[in-house]
Scaffold this motif. Structure first.
Motif: not given
Length: 266
Positions: A62, A87-93, A96, A243
């Protein structure tokens, strides 16, 4: 000349296998054992593509991508995350942050090979198309395809003057004034804060949305007074802080819009 690919992973087996597969396909491959190593190598020799793990010592993936986006010569570098974080959150991060693709471990080497080729083709076409459109009087597109950091670098390279409008999906909108490629003013359409450099730092966190650039006369004082490179580097530093659980996120409040060619209210 063969595309040069930089691969960053702290797993020596993954590094060796990915490098072997890509070299057999004719790519030039360089490897790095962590984020700091990858950043140093990318700055020494700009790659055509970065493939990076997320969980690495010293600097994770990141932070690596945020740092790369803060350097004007690396802001357009296409990135593929190759990670066990699924996870979907990791993919979105990841998206982004401006990632071009996200591949989860375990993976098939044939699939990675195809995604590398597709990412290189798509990125080259998108950047070329964006630069050609910037040569005209207007440009519009999707922030998920061309991130704000890349867009600001292209505007600086082309020394454009005009109004860059941004709109988040179902959310706020903002406007950035640039003169001769340099950001001179920025604000949200319906908020009093943040403005100028602070507004740009906030907008750099947007990973999706629409943008439109219109060439127009830009008058008034330079209220930002720092280079694009400085804005990108400081924006990356602030995102790292946000973060960190020890730092609280800043609130954003609303302001009046800017009209192209009108410097009233500067």
């Amino acid at each position: 000349m063969a595309p040069h690919v930089l691969v960053a992973d702290d797993d020596a087996w993954i590094l060796r296998m990915v490098a072997t597969v890509l070299e057999k396909r004719g790519y030039s491959v360089e490897t790095a054992v962590d984020g700091e190593d990858a950043l140093a190598r990318a700055r020494a020799r700009t790659p055509d593509l970065l493939i990076t793990d997320v969980m690495m010592p010293r600097m994770d993936g990141w932070s690596l991508v945020r740092q790369l986006r803060s350097h004007s010569e690396l802001a357009l570098l296409p990135v593929i995350f190759l990670t066990a974080l699924s996870s979907e959150d990791d993919r979105i991060r990841g998206f982004r942050l401006g990632a071009d693709d996200y591949v989860t471990k375990p993976f098939r080497f044939e699939e990675l090979d195809l995604r590398v080729a597709k990412t290189l083709r798509r990125t080259q076409a998108t950047v070329q198309e964006t630069r050609e459109q910037l040569g005209g009087s207007s440009l519009r597109g999707d922030l998920s395809h061309v991130g704000l950091s890349s867009l600001l670098v292209l505007i600086e390279m082309e020394r454009k003057t005009g109004l860059l409008q941004l709109r988040a999906p179902n959310g706020p909108s903002a406007q950035i004034l640039v003169r001769e490629g340099k950001v001179v003013h920025a604000r949200l359409d319906d908020a009093e804060e943040p403005v100028d450099a602070e507004c740009v730092y906030y907008l750099l966190t947007w990973g999706a949305g629409e943008f439109e650039f219109t060439a127009c006369l830009v008058e008034g004082a330079d209220r930002v007074s720092v280079s694009t490179t400085h804005l990108l580097m400081e924006g990356a530093r602030l995102m790292d802080e946000q973060n960190d659980p020890a730092h609280a996120s800043a609130a954003v409040i609303n302001v009046p819009p800017i009209t192209p060619g009108n410097d009233e209210g500067w």
